[in-house]
Design a protein around this motif. Structure first.
Motif, mmCIF file in Angstrom:
data_model
loop_
_atom_site.group_PDB
_atom_site.id
_atom_site.type_symbol
_atom_site.label_atom_id
_atom_site.label_comp_id
_atom_site.label_asym_id
_atom_site.label_seq_id
_atom_site.Cartn_x
_atom_site.Cartn_y
_atom_site.Cartn_z
ATOM 1 N N ASN A 1 29.961 66.970 32.948
ATOM 2 C CA ASN A 1 28.812 66.421 33.650
ATOM 3 C C ASN A 1 27.873 67.546 34.069
ATOM 4 N N ASP B 1 24.170 68.607 38.572
ATOM 5 C CA ASP B 1 23.496 67.731 39.521
ATOM 6 C C ASP B 1 24.034 66.305 39.522
ATOM 7 N N HIS B 2 25.028 66.028 38.661
ATOM 8 C CA HIS B 2 25.626 64.696 38.659
ATOM 9 C C HIS B 2 26.548 64.524 39.863
ATOM 10 N N GLU B 3 26.747 63.275 40.244
ATOM 11 C CA GLU B 3 27.671 62.999 41.338
ATOM 12 C C GLU B 3 29.108 63.322 40.938
ATOM 13 N N ASP B 4 29.450 63.069 39.663
ATOM 14 C CA ASP B 4 30.799 63.338 39.159
ATOM 15 C C ASP B 4 30.873 64.736 38.551
ATOM 16 N N SER B 5 32.086 65.222 38.374
ATOM 17 C CA SER B 5 32.265 66.562 37.789
ATOM 18 C C SER B 5 33.431 66.550 36.803
ATOM 19 N N ARG C 1 26.707 62.404 30.666
ATOM 20 C CA ARG C 1 27.084 61.613 31.838
ATOM 21 C C ARG C 1 28.333 60.816 31.477
ATOM 22 N N SER D 1 17.158 66.027 46.044
ATOM 23 C CA SER D 1 18.046 65.602 47.120
ATOM 24 C C SER D 1 17.422 65.993 48.460
#
Length: 451
Positions: free
Chosen positions: A270, A273-277, A303, A436
């Motif tokens: 990911n 800057d993605h919420e998941d990693s 993603r 953000s």
């Protein structure tokens, strides 16, 4: 490999004189125009290269009765077939339909005067390379379209960006599901720019998978087939063997070139800057060992929904690099059913070895008074354009100058891929980055708060 009758297979292994014909038709018109090696308007020359993303041809016809001079055949569908005269009569295998892009009528002034007509032909994917997106397609991060859904939308012209163009059917062959094509949702990692070609968009989304695309002839219609190719093992689509036997398809020469798989490691993860990693990787062990346990790493942002999904995407990417790195070529008597991406084996008793690989390029040539030429190459080839832009001819094993030129052309193609990768990386950084809130600000409410 197209399906051939037993009699046709036996005759091509016996290296008999090959046949060829071209049939021109137009939708809504019952008239067909057929030219072969024995008709009045006979085929005098032909060059027909095929690869995964391009099929073109140049066909020279003897226009001795001036019949072709009165015809305008641009836009017609052209089907080139190759065959042999067997115990069952003339048998042919039809290649993927092409479209007549150009028709040139020439007069050569000799004692009797020669009239010649040359057709320039292009395949479905070549035409897609000329079809531009009318608008951008930018799915958001919650889009639920799978790779297969997007492929169907591009081919079926239901994606608005390509809705002005003809719709085409995709046939998904048995065993096509690689656990990616029906499951992975690219979301905002996939983007079609305004003006981007239909072919580019299709290739880009298919590249997530382990599957390949090939245009085939389904009852005279150019049809896209999606399938998982065989790339390893001892079950081949076809075999060539220099041992003299009626059951063997001999070859004239073979050239084998080995090449490292680079990059030899792919990491999919990911974007920061993605919420998941999530992350996953795959490697080419042979190249890693050959380089003294050194990795050349390609990092891809996507993603994804899990580490396992990242790993599957990395495996698909490594497979592509492995297929592209295959090198070598062979020249043999005409094989009328051979197709690109076929998994073949060449047994060479003189060298005491065998070479297995997937065909990346086919070339069939004919010149009146000479035998047909049939050449195949492994690995990635240069991308062809419309008719008239043909890839380089075969490189003889004893020609270092031509081999060096081929390496140079491959280097140019690699540089183009680097430019594309750099642009895609730039897109990743801009598309996936989002703003953000890091600090709070209180805004006074009510009238006259700033006086």
């Amino acid at each position: 490999m197209r399906s051939l009758s037993d009699t046709l297979t036996s005759m091509q292994k016996a290296s008999g004189p090959a046949l060829c014909k071209i049939v021109l038709t137009q939708q809504g018109d019952s008239t067909t125009h057929t030219y072969d090696l024995g008709t009045t308007n006979r085929i005098m020359g032909l060059s027909h290269p095929e690869q995964e993303w391009g099929q073109t041809a140049q066909v020279l016809i003897d226009n001795r009765d001036a019949n072709l001079s009165a015809l305008t055949l641009e836009g017609y569908t052209a089907v080139i077939s190759y065959g042999y005269n067997t115990s069952s009569g003339e048998e042919y295998s039809a290649t993927a339909p092409l479209t007549v892009i150009s028709q040139v009528n020439d007069t050569i002034f000799r004692p009797n005067g020669d009239l010649l007509t040359t057709f320039g032909l292009a395949g479905l994917f070549n035409l897609w390379g000329e079809q531009e997106a009318s608008e951008a397609y930018a799915p958001d991060r919650i889009n639920t379209d799978t790779v297969k859904t997007i492929l169907d939308a591009i081919a079926g012209a239901t994606l608005t960006a390509f809705s002005d163009y003809p719709a085409h059917t995709i046939t998904y062959d048995s065993g096509y599901d690689d656990s990616i094509i029906n499951a992975f949702k690219p979301k905002d990692a996939f983007f079609v720019a305004k003006g981007e070609s239909r072919l580019s968009a299709f290739k880009k989304v298919l590249a997530y998978t382990k599957t390949k695309a090939r245009v085939e002839n389904d009852s005279g219609t150019a049809t896209i087939h999606i399938f998982q190719p065989t790339t390893t093992g001892s079950t081949y689509d076809y075999e060539y063997d220099d041992a003299q036997a009626l059951t063997n398809h001999n070859f004239f020469n073979k050239s084998v070139r080995t090449r490292l798989v680079l990059p030899n490691k792919v990491v999919v993860k990911n974007h920061p800057d993605h919420e998941d990693s999530f992350t996953g990787n795959d490697t080419d062990a042979a190249s890693y060992a050959a380089l003294g346990n050194q990795y050349y790493t390609e990092t891809i942002y996507a993603r994804t929904a899990s580490n396992a999904e990242c790993t599957r995407l990395a495996e698909a990417r490594i497979l592509t690099h492995q297929l592209n790195a295959e090198k070598g070529h062979g020249i043999a008597p005409m094989n009328v059913g051979q197709e690109v991406i076929d998994y073949i084996n060449i047994t060479d008793s003189a060298a005491g070895d065998s070479r297995a690989g997937n065909i990346g390029f086919l070339q069939r040539n004919y010149s009146q008074g000479s035998a047909f030429e049939f050449e195949f190459r492994f690995g990635r080839l240069l991308t062809t354009g419309l008719a008239g832009t043909l890839p380089p001819r075969g490189t003889a094993v004893d020609s270092p100058e031509l081999s060096a030129m081929w390496d140079y052309l491959e280097g140019l193609n690699d540089n183009q891929q680097l430019i594309v990768s750099a642009l895609e990386s730039l897109f990743d950084r801009t598309e996936f980055t989002h703003l953000s809130v890091t600090e709070e600000m209180e805004i006074p409410q009510g009238a006259n708060k700033f006086t």
